[in-house]
Write an enzyme that holds these catalytic residues in place. Sequence first.
Site, PDB file in Angstrom:
ATOM      1  CB  CYS A  49      -0.914   0.013   1.231  1.00  0.00           C
ATOM      2  SG  CYS A  49      -2.293   1.174   1.053  1.00  0.00           S
ATOM      3  NE  ARG A  56      -6.662   4.852   4.805  1.00  0.00           N
ATOM      4  CZ  ARG A  56      -5.635   5.703   4.765  1.00  0.00           C
ATOM      5  NH1 ARG A  56      -5.548   6.583   3.788  1.00  0.00           N
ATOM      6  NH2 ARG A  56      -4.710   5.673   5.697  1.00  0.00           N
ATOM      7  CD  GLU A 103     -14.239  -4.241  -4.282  1.00  0.00           C
ATOM      8  OE1 GLU A 103     -13.316  -4.873  -4.828  1.00  0.00           O
ATOM      9  OE2 GLU A 103     -14.343  -3.001  -4.331  1.00  0.00           O
ATOM     10  CE  LYS A 125      -7.483  -3.705   7.621  1.00  0.00           C
ATOM     11  NZ  LYS A 125      -6.391  -3.029   7.012  1.00  0.00           N
ATOM     12  NE  ARG A 138      -6.719   4.997   8.891  1.00  0.00           N
ATOM     13  CZ  ARG A 138      -7.901   5.282   8.383  1.00  0.00           C
ATOM     14  NH1 ARG A 138      -8.486   6.421   8.689  1.00  0.00           N
ATOM     15  NH2 ARG A 138      -8.486   4.442   7.562  1.00  0.00           N
ATOM     16  CE  LYS A 157      -7.819  -1.283   4.438  1.00  0.00           C
ATOM     17  NZ  LYS A 157      -6.414  -0.971   4.177  1.00  0.00           N
ATOM     18  CB  CYS A 177      -1.784   4.916   3.329  1.00  0.00           C
ATOM     19  SG  CYS A 177      -1.756   3.383   4.257  1.00  0.00           S
ATOM     20  CB  CYS A 236      -4.359   3.735  -0.171  1.00  0.00           C
ATOM     21  SG  CYS A 236      -4.767   3.637   1.593  1.00  0.00           S
TER      22      CYS A 236
HETATM   23  C1  PBG Z   1      -3.097   0.312   4.932  1.00  0.00           C
HETATM   24  C2  PBG Z   1      -3.672  -0.524   6.001  1.00  0.00           C
HETATM   25  C3  PBG Z   1      -4.505  -0.155   7.065  1.00  0.00           C
HETATM   26  C4  PBG Z   1      -4.667  -1.295   7.849  1.00  0.00           C
HETATM   27  C5  PBG Z   1      -3.955  -2.313   7.232  1.00  0.00           C
HETATM   28  N1  PBG Z   1      -3.370  -1.825   6.084  1.00  0.00           N
HETATM   29  C6  PBG Z   1      -5.063   1.146   7.468  1.00  0.00           C
HETATM   30  C7  PBG Z   1      -6.016   1.835   6.611  1.00  0.00           C
HETATM   31  O1  PBG Z   1      -6.497   1.341   5.600  1.00  0.00           O
HETATM   32  O2  PBG Z   1      -6.283   2.994   6.960  1.00  0.00           O
HETATM   33  C8  PBG Z   1      -5.445  -1.365   9.136  1.00  0.00           C
HETATM   34  C9  PBG Z   1      -5.008  -2.422  10.090  1.00  0.00           C
HETATM   35  C10 PBG Z   1      -5.487  -2.271  11.471  1.00  0.00           C
HETATM   36  O3  PBG Z   1      -6.284  -1.394  11.848  1.00  0.00           O
HETATM   37  O4  PBG Z   1      -5.037  -3.093  12.289  1.00  0.00           O
HETATM   38  N2  PBG Z   1      -3.946   0.700   3.924  1.00  0.00           N
END
Ligand code: PBG
Length: 328
Positions: free
Chosen positions: A126, A223, A239, A254, A211, A201, A128, A136
Amino acid sequence: MSNFNLPDFPVSRPRRLRKNGALRDMFRETSVSKTDLIYPLFIAEGENVKKEISSMPGQFQLSIDNVLRECAEIETLGLKSILLFGIPLEKDEVGSGAYADDGVIQRAVREIKRNFPEMLVITDVCLCEYTSHGHCGVVENGYVQNDATLELLAREAVSHAHAGADIIAPSDMMDGRVAAIRKALDAAGFAETPIMAYSAKFSSGFYGPFREAAESAPQFGDRKTYQMDFGNGDEAMREIALDIQEGADIVMVKPALSYLDLISRAKDTFNMPIAAYNVSGEYSMVKAAAANGWLDGEKVMMEILTSIKRAGADVIITYFAKDAARIL
Ligand code: PBG
């Protein structure tokens, strides 16, 4: 609407099989084992860094030297698999650190695989954590650009594979990223490197603590134009279907806890390996309540992990992995 022809009470007495521990153990339908668990790690630049993440008690940002110490402990506990997130020193508009050959993740993977060849190393793909704006993907006119981002994600995935990553896990939620990454991996000679796609997700408040951990909060907006709306279950199935068509080997739901229905639907619908991410907020809620003496943290942890498996997950990404391994 029972389709079971059960005899009435007093012939039926379900309590018979709950009478003692041996019976309950024997007839427990779902169990969690150490090989189901994937432990996330946050890797920082520098040396001898071990900085506790205040919103995630017991989780740390670690420099590579300390990650190696951590891997030794993880192996001793009987865990087999880790998921890596990088925290670069410098961020820019296009997340250059994400696909730099000497990036923090690329160096970490090389060192981990050199010292712990048996450890299954999964890398989060990713942008981000690497972009100055914290989104992202590439941002133009205040909007995250889908197609321009795909090439960067593919570069990142290939650089992780070159470093020795065993599984590539894209978490960005751009359309078409699995196909783009699969094509790039194949072209670079990594046809046998699996993709674990963060397929369903959701844009979730449960990512709050992460974060802080990954220093990846978006600097403007949110997002919601790329992560899913939490009311949508049918769309989650679409998806997942798309990611499977594009070449995902493992698909993910997730967060996990508020989405057990979707884990269950995904397992029934697709007959594919399913991963569930027991995310940061789900971990921190339990830790906070346990620290206050409001509930028994270990009991609740095992109940949560078991419920995620019972719903249909084959593997669980969880910050509880070490705590659970100590009990299992
Ligand atoms: C990156 C990412 C995130 C998480 C995993 N990969 C954060 C987001 O999308 O903001 C979250 C994992 C967690 O909260 O444990 N894109």
